[in-house]
Design a protein around this motif. Sequence first.
Motif, PDB file in Angstrom:
ATOM      1  N   GLY A   6       0.810  -1.212   0.000  1.00 51.26           N
ATOM      2  CA  GLY A   6       0.000   0.000   0.000  1.00 51.26           C
ATOM      3  C   GLY A   6       0.839   1.256   0.000  1.00 51.26           C
ATOM      4  N   THR A   7       0.578   2.124   0.955  1.00 52.00           N
ATOM      5  CA  THR A   7       1.254   3.423   1.020  1.00 52.00           C
ATOM      6  C   THR A   7       2.184   3.523   2.223  1.00 52.00           C
ATOM      7  N   VAL A   8       2.654   2.390   2.742  1.00 51.96           N
ATOM      8  CA  VAL A   8       3.500   2.439   3.935  1.00 51.96           C
ATOM      9  C   VAL A   8       4.882   1.842   3.715  1.00 51.96           C
ATOM     10  N   GLN A   9       5.010   0.817   2.906  1.00 52.18           N
ATOM     11  CA  GLN A   9       6.291   0.147   2.707  1.00 52.18           C
ATOM     12  C   GLN A   9       6.637   0.175   1.209  1.00 52.18           C
ATOM     13  N   TYR A  10       7.674   0.949   0.866  1.00 53.26           N
ATOM     14  CA  TYR A  10       8.046   1.152  -0.532  1.00 53.26           C
ATOM     15  C   TYR A  10       9.348   0.441  -0.891  1.00 53.26           C
ATOM     16  N   GLY A  11       9.793  -0.480  -0.060  1.00 54.75           N
ATOM     17  CA  GLY A  11      11.065  -1.137  -0.315  1.00 54.75           C
ATOM     18  C   GLY A  11      10.986  -2.350  -1.203  1.00 54.75           C
ATOM     19  N   CYS A  12       9.777  -2.812  -1.530  1.00 58.96           N
ATOM     20  CA  CYS A  12       9.650  -4.013  -2.356  1.00 58.96           C
ATOM     21  C   CYS A  12       8.413  -3.874  -3.239  1.00 58.96           C
ATOM     22  N   GLY A  13       8.584  -4.076  -4.518  1.00 54.12           N
ATOM     23  CA  GLY A  13       7.454  -4.079  -5.440  1.00 54.12           C
ATOM     24  C   GLY A  13       7.034  -2.729  -5.952  1.00 54.12           C
ATOM     25  N   THR A  14       7.687  -1.662  -5.539  1.00 55.33           N
ATOM     26  CA  THR A  14       7.297  -0.318  -5.950  1.00 55.33           C
ATOM     27  C   THR A  14       8.466   0.353  -6.664  1.00 55.33           C
ATOM     28  N   LYS A  15       8.302   0.629  -7.940  1.00 53.93           N
ATOM     29  CA  LYS A  15       9.338   1.304  -8.705  1.00 53.93           C
ATOM     30  C   LYS A  15       9.396   2.775  -8.311  1.00 53.93           C
ATOM     31  N   GLY A  16      10.596   3.257  -8.016  1.00 56.43           N
ATOM     32  CA  GLY A  16      10.768   4.645  -7.620  1.00 56.43           C
ATOM     33  C   GLY A  16      10.332   4.929  -6.198  1.00 56.43           C
ATOM     34  N   GLY A  17      10.273   3.924  -5.353  1.00 55.25           N
ATOM     35  CA  GLY A  17       9.791   4.116  -3.991  1.00 55.25           C
ATOM     36  C   GLY A  17      10.646   5.073  -3.181  1.00 55.25           C
ATOM     37  N   ALA A  18      11.969   4.953  -3.280  1.00 52.09           N
ATOM     38  CA  ALA A  18      12.847   5.834  -2.511  1.00 52.09           C
ATOM     39  C   ALA A  18      12.671   7.289  -2.948  1.00 52.09           C
ATOM     40  N   GLU A  19      12.606   7.529  -4.255  1.00 51.14           N
ATOM     41  CA  GLU A  19      12.434   8.896  -4.745  1.00 51.14           C
ATOM     42  C   GLU A  19      11.081   9.452  -4.323  1.00 51.14           C
ATOM     43  N   ALA A  20      10.051   8.623  -4.312  1.00 50.44           N
ATOM     44  CA  ALA A  20       8.722   9.093  -3.896  1.00 50.44           C
ATOM     45  C   ALA A  20       8.739   9.533  -2.430  1.00 50.44           C
ATOM     46  N   ILE A  21       9.391   8.756  -1.571  1.00 53.00           N
ATOM     47  CA  ILE A  21       9.466   9.122  -0.145  1.00 53.00           C
ATOM     48  C   ILE A  21      10.202  10.447   0.015  1.00 53.00           C
ATOM     49  N   ILE A  22      11.306  10.614  -0.688  1.00 59.07           N
ATOM     50  CA  ILE A  22      12.102  11.836  -0.545  1.00 59.07           C
ATOM     51  C   ILE A  22      11.306  13.058  -0.993  1.00 59.07           C
ATOM     52  N   HIS A  23      10.697  12.983  -2.173  1.00 58.02           N
ATOM     53  CA  HIS A  23       9.934  14.131  -2.674  1.00 58.02           C
ATOM     54  C   HIS A  23       8.713  14.408  -1.799  1.00 58.02           C
ATOM     55  N   GLY A  24       8.075  13.360  -1.298  1.00 57.35           N
ATOM     56  CA  GLY A  24       6.921  13.557  -0.441  1.00 57.35           C
ATOM     57  C   GLY A  24       7.284  14.204   0.877  1.00 57.35           C
ATOM     58  N   VAL A  25       8.370  13.753   1.495  1.00 56.48           N
ATOM     59  CA  VAL A  25       8.795  14.342   2.767  1.00 56.48           C
ATOM     60  C   VAL A  25       9.253  15.781   2.570  1.00 56.48           C
ATOM     61  N   ARG A  26       9.943  16.071   1.470  1.00 56.60           N
ATOM     62  CA  ARG A  26      10.353  17.455   1.213  1.00 56.60           C
ATOM     63  C   ARG A  26       9.130  18.357   1.045  1.00 56.60           C
ATOM     64  N   SER A  27       8.131  17.859   0.346  1.00 59.80           N
ATOM     65  CA  SER A  27       6.903  18.637   0.189  1.00 59.80           C
ATOM     66  C   SER A  27       6.246  18.889   1.535  1.00 59.80           C
ATOM     67  N   PHE A 121       3.855   8.204   7.790  1.00 55.20           N
ATOM     68  CA  PHE A 121       4.575   7.038   8.305  1.00 55.20           C
ATOM     69  C   PHE A 121       4.903   6.167   7.104  1.00 55.20           C
ATOM     70  N   LEU A 122       6.197   6.182   6.745  1.00 54.84           N
ATOM     71  CA  LEU A 122       6.672   5.557   5.521  1.00 54.84           C
ATOM     72  C   LEU A 122       7.856   4.649   5.826  1.00 54.84           C
ATOM     73  N   GLY A 123       7.948   3.563   5.098  1.00 54.20           N
ATOM     74  CA  GLY A 123       9.060   2.647   5.266  1.00 54.20           C
ATOM     75  C   GLY A 123       9.710   2.317   3.939  1.00 54.20           C
ATOM     76  N   PHE A 124      11.039   2.315   3.924  1.00 56.42           N
ATOM     77  CA  PHE A 124      11.798   1.790   2.787  1.00 56.42           C
ATOM     78  C   PHE A 124      12.720   0.718   3.359  1.00 56.42           C
TER      79      PHE A 124
END
Length: 625
Positions: A6-27, A121-124
Amino acid sequence: MKELCGTVQYGCGTKGGAEAIIHGVRSYLEATHDGERVLVKLDFKNAFNLLRRDALLEAVRQHFPSYYGYFWQSYRYASHLVCGEEVLSSARGVQQGDPSGPFGYSLISLPLFDGLDCDLFLGFLDDVTLAGTMEKVIGAIKNIEEKGKKMGLELNFNKCEFYLINSAADAGKPLLEIWPTMIQLNPDNLFLLGAPLQPAGCAKFLMEKKDHLCKFVQRLTKLPAHYSLFLLKNCLSIPKVLYGLRTARCYEFPELLKDYDKQLWNGVEQLTNVSITEAQWMQMALPVRRGGLGTRRIETLAICAFLASVYAVQPLVSKFYAPAGDHMTQSAVENWLQVTHCSPPEDCVRKFQYVWDVPMIDRDVSKLMLSTVGNERARAVLLAAFSRDSGAWLNALPAPCLGTFLRDEEVRVGVALRFGLPVVTAHNCVACGKLVETNGHHGLSCNKSTKGRWARYREMNSIAKNCCESAGFPCQLEPTGLSPSAAIRPDGMTLIPVRQGKSVVWDVTSWCTVADSHVHGSSKKAGSVAHLAENEKRRKYSPLESRHLFYPLVVETFGVFGLALSEFVHFMGRKTRELTGEARSTAFMKQRFSLAVIKGNATAVLSTLPFNPRADRDFGCFFNV
């Protein structure tokens, strides 16, 4: 797995997960909040090696029962680690090197995020990021700490960090009273998943990367030039900084970007032993397919990389932080418009970096073309570099066992000729006595010196034979008796039919792109010299075309491929793939032909000098054989 995380763990199965977390937190950091907020980065102690395997197996059995047998076989029993006479039992964690390790950890960590009441609350994988009010974040940390112990996960508060948003300096006391070893961050050291979140961090990031590049170059000078150039271009320059360019607003620091590019410029000069001007560096910074060396300038690449990353992850960011919008890209787009004077790409392709990069490249290409107005020789060299396959040798993996390795002097001559750099000091040719200018072009077409032509002929003919044999067609070099005329003797032919019941016959040659008799045509259109050479060969071997498939294999001295050679390589490459399954055979063949020309050019240029052991060694080996 992507749906489950879903929207909590981006470390597996999500392309660009790390970049999404960074841009989201900066926003989130740049948004306006109605009160004090805190950002917390949690770190687990040796997470992958300490999670409980029984909890892992239960999670796999519950969510992915079809995989349970595989995981049970892998993790049901302890592994034995032998250390001398000691045998250690490994009964916890996923095994290092297991491709399913991130999958297993992401799956078992999902319950950590249940019931959290934070803004974010996000996990990579084992990196967890929380953001919200102080009370809610503290409650979330306690919740994660309690649930983690049941899974074998323990928070390492010595490495956990927090950053205060719109808060007083002492607003972090509630966190430090409970966990006194947590680290409070400042704007200059606020990094998330390796990317800076604040402008001060961007400056620090770029300066560190510049220092690293300086150290890399110093170490690369101890390697052969071909190895060092390949590593610098493909591993140690842009690849080391591209992630930061995509995830941070580095384009806001043009002076630091120029400093990094200057260091890269100096590195290329040291490794290739050439002197580069600003205009020549502009060409070198282009992609190889557009006439460059492939050492891109981050001054132009930074804004393109950032825009592509933001647009690529916008759908992901909007799922966990709805307020994120175009405000992240507005200043970047305006900056890009000022530089390119082009309209932005269509919405459907904005996530691709190349659509932002192409206008930048076209701008530099236009400047280079304007700089050669009135200079036919410079225009011919530039058009040859823009030809599609002329830079194939720059993409070749330097491996002596494959015949794709160039000595230092060959690399220097190849780079200098491609970019119009000085090759030699002005002198008189030892073969014909004419003046040899610093560009070294005289040696490529000197009528009295045959060393370069023989070197190119020998290598290209051998490669053509290898191409045919790799495709399953036995060959014979310099066959006789094909025509009553003794003057018609091609360089090689296949001994069995290749197509339409006919054998392939070929003849190789390499004409000089900038010879006095050719430069007028080559300055108007790339490949004109190769076209003339092909017509000349077809006229000479026209008696054979009724009974054989004739290929005039032509590569100009500046790397432009003739149409017949491209067709020959693609045909033999397709046959090789059918026979051996080798997927990159066509590209490899082109690289071999391109390298052969570079080696011949180096021999030809050096042959105009008084006794030169490098050139004479190559030529002597030919006669010894």
